[in-house]
Design an enzyme around this catalytic site. Structure first.
Site, PDB file in Angstrom:
ATOM      1  N   TYR A  68       0.833  -1.213   0.000  1.00 57.25           N
ATOM      2  CA  TYR A  68       0.000   0.000   0.000  1.00 57.25           C
ATOM      3  C   TYR A  68       0.864   1.257   0.000  1.00 57.25           C
ATOM      4  CZ  TYR A  68      -4.285  -2.591   0.206  1.00 57.25           C
ATOM      5  OH  TYR A  68      -5.329  -3.418  -0.139  1.00 57.25           O
ATOM      6  N   GLN A 103     -15.607   3.758  -6.940  1.00 56.07           N
ATOM      7  CA  GLN A 103     -15.010   2.614  -6.240  1.00 56.07           C
ATOM      8  C   GLN A 103     -13.522   2.860  -6.037  1.00 56.07           C
ATOM      9  OE1 GLN A 103     -16.565  -1.255  -8.203  1.00 56.07           O
ATOM     10  NE2 GLN A 103     -17.056   0.377  -9.634  1.00 56.07           N
ATOM     11  N   VAL A 105      -9.967   4.321  -4.773  1.00 56.89           N
ATOM     12  CA  VAL A 105      -9.467   4.747  -3.463  1.00 56.89           C
ATOM     13  C   VAL A 105      -8.464   5.892  -3.608  1.00 56.89           C
ATOM     14  CG1 VAL A 105      -9.913   2.520  -2.371  1.00 56.89           C
ATOM     15  CG2 VAL A 105      -7.720   2.882  -3.505  1.00 56.89           C
ATOM     16  N   ASP A 106      -8.235   6.335  -4.858  1.00 53.53           N
ATOM     17  CA  ASP A 106      -7.388   7.522  -5.047  1.00 53.53           C
ATOM     18  C   ASP A 106      -8.233   8.773  -4.834  1.00 53.53           C
ATOM     19  OD1 ASP A 106      -8.607   8.490  -7.563  1.00 53.53           O
ATOM     20  OD2 ASP A 106      -7.718   6.711  -8.480  1.00 53.53           O
ATOM     21  N   HIS A 121     -15.271   2.540  -1.554  1.00 49.32           N
ATOM     22  CA  HIS A 121     -14.240   1.592  -1.106  1.00 49.32           C
ATOM     23  C   HIS A 121     -13.144   2.243  -0.271  1.00 49.32           C
ATOM     24  CE1 HIS A 121     -15.444  -1.394  -4.552  1.00 49.32           C
ATOM     25  NE2 HIS A 121     -16.295  -1.378  -3.548  1.00 49.32           N
ATOM     26  N   CYS A 133      -9.595  -0.457  19.956  1.00 48.71           N
ATOM     27  CA  CYS A 133      -8.491  -0.363  20.909  1.00 48.71           C
ATOM     28  C   CYS A 133      -8.795  -1.146  22.190  1.00 48.71           C
ATOM     29  CB  CYS A 133      -8.231   1.092  21.252  1.00 48.71           C
ATOM     30  SG  CYS A 133      -6.972   1.251  22.509  1.00 48.71           S
ATOM     31  N   CYS A 154       0.457   1.186  17.971  1.00 47.85           N
ATOM     32  CA  CYS A 154       0.277   2.053  19.133  1.00 47.85           C
ATOM     33  C   CYS A 154       1.301   1.664  20.216  1.00 47.85           C
ATOM     34  CB  CYS A 154      -1.143   1.920  19.674  1.00 47.85           C
ATOM     35  SG  CYS A 154      -1.397   2.895  21.166  1.00 47.85           S
ATOM     36  N   CYS A 157      -0.991   0.189  23.313  1.00 48.32           N
ATOM     37  CA  CYS A 157      -1.812  -1.026  23.243  1.00 48.32           C
ATOM     38  C   CYS A 157      -1.385  -1.971  22.129  1.00 48.32           C
ATOM     39  CB  CYS A 157      -3.290  -0.648  23.066  1.00 48.32           C
ATOM     40  SG  CYS A 157      -3.666  -0.054  21.420  1.00 48.32           S
TER      41      CYS A 157
HETATM   42  P1  OAD Z   1     -11.461  -3.496 -12.666  1.00 48.23           P
HETATM   43  O1  OAD Z   1      -9.982  -3.611 -12.767  1.00 48.23           O
HETATM   44  O2  OAD Z   1     -12.226  -4.710 -12.290  1.00 48.23           O
HETATM   45  O3  OAD Z   1     -12.037  -2.981 -14.051  1.00 48.23           O
HETATM   46  C1  OAD Z   1     -11.458  -1.906 -14.744  1.00 48.23           C
HETATM   47  C2  OAD Z   1     -12.322  -1.594 -15.933  1.00 48.23           C
HETATM   48  O4  OAD Z   1     -11.813  -0.413 -16.536  1.00 48.23           O
HETATM   49  C3  OAD Z   1     -12.334  -2.673 -17.014  1.00 48.23           C
HETATM   50  O5  OAD Z   1     -13.683  -2.913 -17.405  1.00 48.23           O
HETATM   51  C4  OAD Z   1     -11.553  -2.042 -18.180  1.00 48.23           C
HETATM   52  O6  OAD Z   1     -12.045  -2.453 -19.439  1.00 48.23           O
HETATM   53  C5  OAD Z   1     -11.838  -0.573 -17.935  1.00 48.23           C
HETATM   54  N1  OAD Z   1     -10.832   0.355 -18.461  1.00 48.23           N
HETATM   55  C6  OAD Z   1      -9.495   0.172 -18.590  1.00 48.23           C
HETATM   56  N2  OAD Z   1      -8.921   1.298 -19.047  1.00 48.23           N
HETATM   57  C7  OAD Z   1      -9.907   2.219 -19.192  1.00 48.23           C
HETATM   58  C8  OAD Z   1      -9.958   3.583 -19.593  1.00 48.23           C
HETATM   59  N3  OAD Z   1      -8.841   4.228 -19.947  1.00 48.23           N
HETATM   60  N4  OAD Z   1     -11.153   4.225 -19.598  1.00 48.23           N
HETATM   61  C9  OAD Z   1     -12.278   3.564 -19.246  1.00 48.23           C
HETATM   62  N5  OAD Z   1     -12.299   2.293 -18.848  1.00 48.23           N
HETATM   63  C10 OAD Z   1     -11.141   1.617 -18.822  1.00 48.23           C
HETATM   64  O7  OAD Z   1     -11.740  -2.271 -11.669  1.00 48.23           O
HETATM   65  P2  OAD Z   1     -13.070  -1.961 -10.836  1.00 48.23           P
HETATM   66  O8  OAD Z   1     -14.282  -2.320 -11.617  1.00 48.23           O
HETATM   67  O9  OAD Z   1     -12.935  -0.588 -10.316  1.00 48.23           O
HETATM   68  O10 OAD Z   1     -11.752  -2.961  -4.727  1.00 48.23           O
HETATM   69  O11 OAD Z   1     -12.904  -2.982  -9.635  1.00 48.23           O
HETATM   70  C11 OAD Z   1     -13.799  -2.930  -8.572  1.00 48.23           C
HETATM   71  C12 OAD Z   1     -13.073  -3.156  -7.273  1.00 48.23           C
HETATM   72  O12 OAD Z   1     -12.304  -4.353  -7.347  1.00 48.23           O
HETATM   73  C13 OAD Z   1     -12.057  -2.095  -6.929  1.00 48.23           C
HETATM   74  O13 OAD Z   1     -12.628  -0.967  -6.300  1.00 48.23           O
HETATM   75  C14 OAD Z   1     -11.127  -2.817  -6.006  1.00 48.23           C
HETATM   76  C15 OAD Z   1     -11.021  -4.148  -6.707  1.00 48.23           C
HETATM   77  O14 OAD Z   1     -10.741  -5.220  -5.886  1.00 48.23           O
HETATM   78  C16 OAD Z   1     -11.231  -2.337  -3.666  1.00 48.23           C
HETATM   79  O15 OAD Z   1     -10.223  -1.663  -3.692  1.00 48.23           O
HETATM   80  C17 OAD Z   1     -12.006  -2.548  -2.426  1.00 48.23           C
END
Ligand code: OAD
Length: 251
Positions: A68, A103, A105-106, A121, A133, A154, A157
């Site tokens: 991370y 979704q 986290v940035d 998320h 804690c 911490c 704790c």
């Molecule tokens: P994914 O990695 O599952 O999907 C990314 C999507 O973006 C795909 O459908 C690609 O085709 C599309 N893509 C790629 N480049 C692109 C671009 N330049 N413009 C538009 N689309 C593009 O990511 P998420 O759907 O966000 O969870 O995944 C959902 C969650 O799964 C995330 O939030 C994360 C992960 O585990 C957590 O962090 C909790």
């Protein structure tokens, strides 16, 4: 702009309540990797259960913390792309008309002009305590003695600090989820940008908005698992499609 995109732009201009649901593809053109793209996605190289679950963190806190820490550096160095800026610009020009639900986290939506983005998320730049804690230090937990580069603990704790993101098996922040559902229920138009639609409950918001009467359009270069929930598919990237779609200029 082809006919489908032109018609969608007219819908954007007419709608008073637009919801934009975004996923990792939204930030791909800012240099932040997605999760499920075949060659470049994080989950094609790393095991999510080791790096994005509480069990994985408890087993190897240092490994997870380092992963991370590296992603945090990437987020801090990244800049909003033209897609983020198009959404932020629209929201600034038309207060109250556009809600971003992400979704991601940035913090690129926030930096691009959508400070009220609903974050499903969590926030990778935030820390939070792993456990409640045990000595009730609460927010007074003290990490000053933490070794550099190690997950802070911490001093009193021994509680560990973890990144403020939602991991697999964890609930979404309740307030964010209810705000997103309420926005979906009220939406006239939902744009679903850069998500594979593989992760619930976020993936269910498109169908929910459609049931409530919204026009649903997906912007993505590839197929998604929720294409069947959309009225319209726009095959293109966020940075290429959104600026034209959200501009106020007459064609
Ligand atoms: P994914 O990695 O599952 O999907 C990314 C999507 O973006 C795909 O459908 C690609 O085709 C599309 N893509 C790629 N480049 C692109 C671009 N330049 N413009 C538009 N689309 C593009 O990511 P998420 O759907 O966000 O969870 O995944 C959902 C969650 O799964 C995330 O939030 C994360 C992960 O585990 C957590 O962090 C909790």
């Amino acid at each position: 702009m082809d006919g489908g995109l032109g018609a969608l732009r007219e819908r954007v201009q007419a709608a008073q309540r637009i919801v934009v649901l975004t996923g990792a593809g939204m930030s791909a053109e800012s240099g932040i990797p997605t999760f499920r793209d075949t060659l470049t996605g994080l989950w094609s190289r790393f095991d999510p259960m080791q790096l994005a679950s509480e069990a994985g963190f408890r087993a190897h806190p240092q490994r997870v913390w380092n992963w991370y820490a590296e992603r945090r550096l990437g987020v801090r160095a990244a800049q909003p792309n033209p897609g983020h800026l198009a959404l932020g610009g629209f929201a600034q020009r038309h207060p109250g008309r556009l809600t971003v639900v992400t979704q991601n986290v940035d913090d690129l939506h926030q930096r691009a002009g959508n400070p009220d983005t609903i974050r499903l998320h969590g926030d990778i730049l935030e820390d939070r305590w792993l456990d409640p804690c045990p000595r009730r230090c609460g927010s007074a937990c003290d990490t000053k003695g933490a070794a550099p580069g190690e997950p802070p603990r911490c001093r009193d704790c021994s509680n560990l600090v973890r990144p403020g993101v939602v991991w697999f098996g964890e609930d979404l922040p309740l307030g964010a989820l209810s705000a997103a559902e309420a926005a979906a229920d009220r939406a006239e138009l939902m744009l679903v940008v850069g998500t594979s639609g593989a992760v619930w409950p976020a993936a269910g918001l498109a169908a929910r908005a459609r049931r409530a009467g919204a026009w649903v359009a997906i912007v993505n270069p590839d197929e998604t698992e929720i294409d069947g929930d959309a009225h319209q598919l726009v095959r293109g990237t966020a940075a290429r499609v959104l600026p034209g779609l959200l501009s106020d200029a007459t064609a």
